[in-house]
Design a protein around this motif. Structure first.
Motif, short mmCIF file in Angstrom:
data_model
loop_
_atom_site.label_atom_id
_atom_site.label_comp_id
_atom_site.label_asym_id
_atom_site.label_seq_id
_atom_site.Cartn_x
_atom_site.Cartn_y
_atom_site.Cartn_z
N PHE A 16 -15.50 11.11 7.65
CA PHE A 16 -14.96 9.53 7.43
C PHE A 16 -14.98 8.84 8.71
O PHE A 16 -14.92 9.35 9.81
CB PHE A 16 -13.62 9.69 6.48
N GLU A 17 -14.81 7.35 8.31
CA GLU A 17 -14.75 6.44 9.53
C GLU A 17 -13.40 6.65 10.11
O GLU A 17 -12.51 6.97 9.34
CB GLU A 17 -14.73 4.96 9.06
N ASN A 18 -13.29 6.55 11.59
CA ASN A 18 -12.00 6.51 12.16
C ASN A 18 -11.35 5.17 11.78
O ASN A 18 -12.18 4.26 11.96
CB ASN A 18 -11.90 6.78 13.55
N GLY A 19 -10.27 5.14 11.12
CA GLY A 19 -9.28 3.89 10.95
C GLY A 19 -8.20 3.60 11.78
O GLY A 19 -7.81 4.61 12.44
N GLY A 20 -7.62 2.62 11.47
CA GLY A 20 -6.25 2.42 12.35
C GLY A 20 -5.25 3.14 11.72
O GLY A 20 -5.46 3.89 10.62
N GLU A 21 -4.10 3.67 12.65
CA GLU A 21 -3.03 4.36 12.31
C GLU A 21 -2.14 3.45 11.41
O GLU A 21 -0.84 3.47 11.80
CB GLU A 21 -2.26 4.72 13.26
N ASP A 22 -2.75 2.69 10.27
CA ASP A 22 -1.88 1.97 9.62
C ASP A 22 -0.58 2.64 9.00
O ASP A 22 -0.78 3.70 8.47
CB ASP A 22 -2.66 1.20 8.67
N ILE A 23 0.43 1.97 9.03
CA ILE A 23 1.66 2.61 8.03
C ILE A 23 1.58 1.95 6.76
O ILE A 23 1.65 0.97 6.30
CB ILE A 23 2.94 1.98 8.91
N LEU A 24 1.14 2.99 5.70
CA LEU A 24 1.11 2.68 4.29
C LEU A 24 2.68 2.37 3.80
O LEU A 24 3.47 3.50 4.25
CB LEU A 24 0.44 3.60 3.55
N GLU A 25 3.13 1.54 3.12
CA GLU A 25 4.22 0.95 3.02
C GLU A 25 4.47 1.25 1.34
O GLU A 25 3.47 1.23 0.49
CB GLU A 25 4.61 -0.29 3.29
N TYR A 26 5.81 1.21 1.08
CA TYR A 26 6.22 1.31 -0.50
C TYR A 26 7.53 0.44 -0.67
O TYR A 26 8.46 0.56 0.06
CB TYR A 26 6.65 2.95 -0.58
N ASP A 27 7.42 -0.37 -1.73
CA ASP A 27 8.49 -1.42 -2.10
C ASP A 27 9.48 -0.52 -3.11
O ASP A 27 9.24 -1.09 -4.17
CB ASP A 27 7.93 -2.65 -2.31
N PHE A 28 10.30 0.21 -2.83
CA PHE A 28 11.10 0.78 -3.77
C PHE A 28 12.15 -0.01 -4.21
O PHE A 28 12.79 0.31 -5.30
CB PHE A 28 11.80 2.08 -3.20
N VAL A 229 -18.63 8.25 7.32
CA VAL A 229 -19.32 7.39 8.53
C VAL A 229 -20.43 6.70 8.26
O VAL A 229 -21.36 7.03 7.47
CB VAL A 229 -19.42 8.81 9.52
N HIS A 230 -20.37 5.55 9.04
CA HIS A 230 -21.56 4.55 8.97
C HIS A 230 -21.82 4.07 7.62
O HIS A 230 -22.94 3.30 7.50
CB HIS A 230 -22.78 5.25 9.36
N TYR A 264 -12.66 -6.44 6.24
CA TYR A 264 -12.54 -5.13 5.66
C TYR A 264 -11.83 -3.92 6.69
O TYR A 264 -12.44 -3.89 7.71
CB TYR A 264 -13.69 -4.48 5.00
N SER A 265 -10.79 -3.43 6.24
CA SER A 265 -10.01 -2.64 7.24
C SER A 265 -10.27 -1.42 6.84
O SER A 265 -9.85 -0.88 5.68
CB SER A 265 -8.40 -2.85 7.19
N TYR A 266 -10.48 -0.38 7.70
CA TYR A 266 -10.70 0.86 7.60
C TYR A 266 -9.26 1.78 7.76
O TYR A 266 -8.72 1.27 8.76
CB TYR A 266 -11.76 1.53 8.33
N LEU A 267 -9.22 2.85 7.19
CA LEU A 267 -8.11 3.63 7.07
C LEU A 267 -8.56 5.08 7.70
O LEU A 267 -9.26 5.38 6.85
CB LEU A 267 -7.28 3.45 5.68
N LYS A 270 -7.00 10.79 7.25
CA LYS A 270 -5.45 11.86 7.31
C LYS A 270 -4.31 10.77 7.43
O LYS A 270 -3.24 11.43 6.78
CB LYS A 270 -5.26 12.16 8.82
N THR A 271 -4.35 9.36 7.25
CA THR A 271 -3.32 8.55 7.23
C THR A 271 -3.10 8.41 5.60
O THR A 271 -1.99 8.49 5.29
CB THR A 271 -3.51 7.11 7.78
N LEU A 272 -4.08 8.51 4.86
CA LEU A 272 -3.89 8.39 3.44
C LEU A 272 -3.30 9.57 2.76
O LEU A 272 -2.51 9.64 1.81
CB LEU A 272 -5.24 8.01 2.59
#
Length: 277
Positions: A16-28, A229-230, A264-267, A270-272
């Motif tokens: 898989f493509e390397n993406g940003g280390e975005d923090i996935l958030e949750y609105d509880f 990838v690609h 389009y932002s890649y993730l 491992k972050t997901l």
């Protein structure tokens, strides 16, 4: 033959493509979650077992009370209206897979369990169809597990280990078997399990999820993508929209312009699939 093609495509696209280390958030704390929690008595529905037991109970409860319709006529955009539109009604008032996943994720988050909608996207731009599922995080087991509210379903390997989407994709790419739960069904009817496995093989090429799990609307501008990838997901989306115009006569002009202008932002994969806790 289609199963061999789809699983072969996964096999050849396992990195898989390397993406940003975005923090996935949750609105509880979204107010809609408190409303549905009280209106539908979700604490009682979930029961008082561990987190996985609660999530299983909510999966089957949603599927027993809300039917699937791929051509849903629901005009609602938020979880409260979706539930009011469909709850305990026939399939004329059913929800599509995206709407069902939005409802299930909200019900699970309403009782304090992490849940995340994930869109499953095929490789071919000449394929109109995609699918939407939910991943829930079991703190007790320290892992994500895929739930599919269209089929009241989840998957296991040969050792009865519950599987997340990536594990399912990897097993399919190796043509190893996955096993479905005994409650697996479509609107209360028995469904072809081999067809479903082929359907997952077709649709797990790319993954997409909202950066923020919130419940104002099923639509979000903050999607992030996990892609091989690609693979150019933006170009794939544009080609697919153009194909819809060519083959189906759909009015996609504004959607094409939006896709062309969107970033389009890649993730990182491992972050997901990392622990949200």
């Amino acid at each position: 033959m289609s199963y061999d093609i789809y699983t072969g495509v996964l096999k050849m696209n396992s990195e898989f493509e390397n993406g940003g280390e975005d923090i996935l958030e949750y609105d509880f704390n979204h107010p809609s979650l408190q409303i549905i929690k009280e209106k539908y008595n979700l604490v009682s529905v979930a029961g008082y077992g561990n987190d996985l037991s609660k999530a299983f109970n909510l999966l089957h409860w949603v599927c027993n009370h809300i039917m699937h319709s791929g051509n849903s006529q629901a005009k609602a955009t938020n979880i409260i209206d979706f539930m009011e539109y469909s709850f305990d009604k026939d399939d004329k008032f059913g929800l599509n897979c995206a709407m069902l996943s939005h409802v299930l994720a909200g019900c699970i988050m309403a009782v304090g369990i992490y849940a995340r909608e994930v869109k499953l996207i095929p490789c071919s731009p000449y394929d109109f169809d995609s699918h939407r599922v939910v991943q829930i995080y079991s703190a007790d087991m320290k892992k994500w597990i895929m739930f599919d509210p269209t089929y009241s379903g989840y998957a296991m390997d040969k050792n009865n280990k519950y599987l997340d989407i990536l594990e399912i994709r990897r097993l399919l790419s190796e043509q190893e078997d996955i096993f479905l739960n005994k409650e697996f069904n479509y609107n209360g009817q028995k469904w072809d399990e081999n067809f479903y496995k082929e359907y997952l093989a077709k649709n797990t090429f790319c993954l997409c999820t909202p950066a923020l799990m919130s419940f104002d609307s099923i639509k979000s501008d903050g999607f992030v993508y996990v892609c091989p990838v690609h693979f150019d997901i933006k170009r794939r989306d544009i080609y697919c929209l153009e194909y819809k115009i060519k083959k189906g006569g759909y009015d996609m002009g504004s959607y094409i312009e939006t896709a062309k202008n969107d970033k389009y932002s890649y993730l990182a994969v491992k972050t997901l699939f990392k622990s949200p806790i």
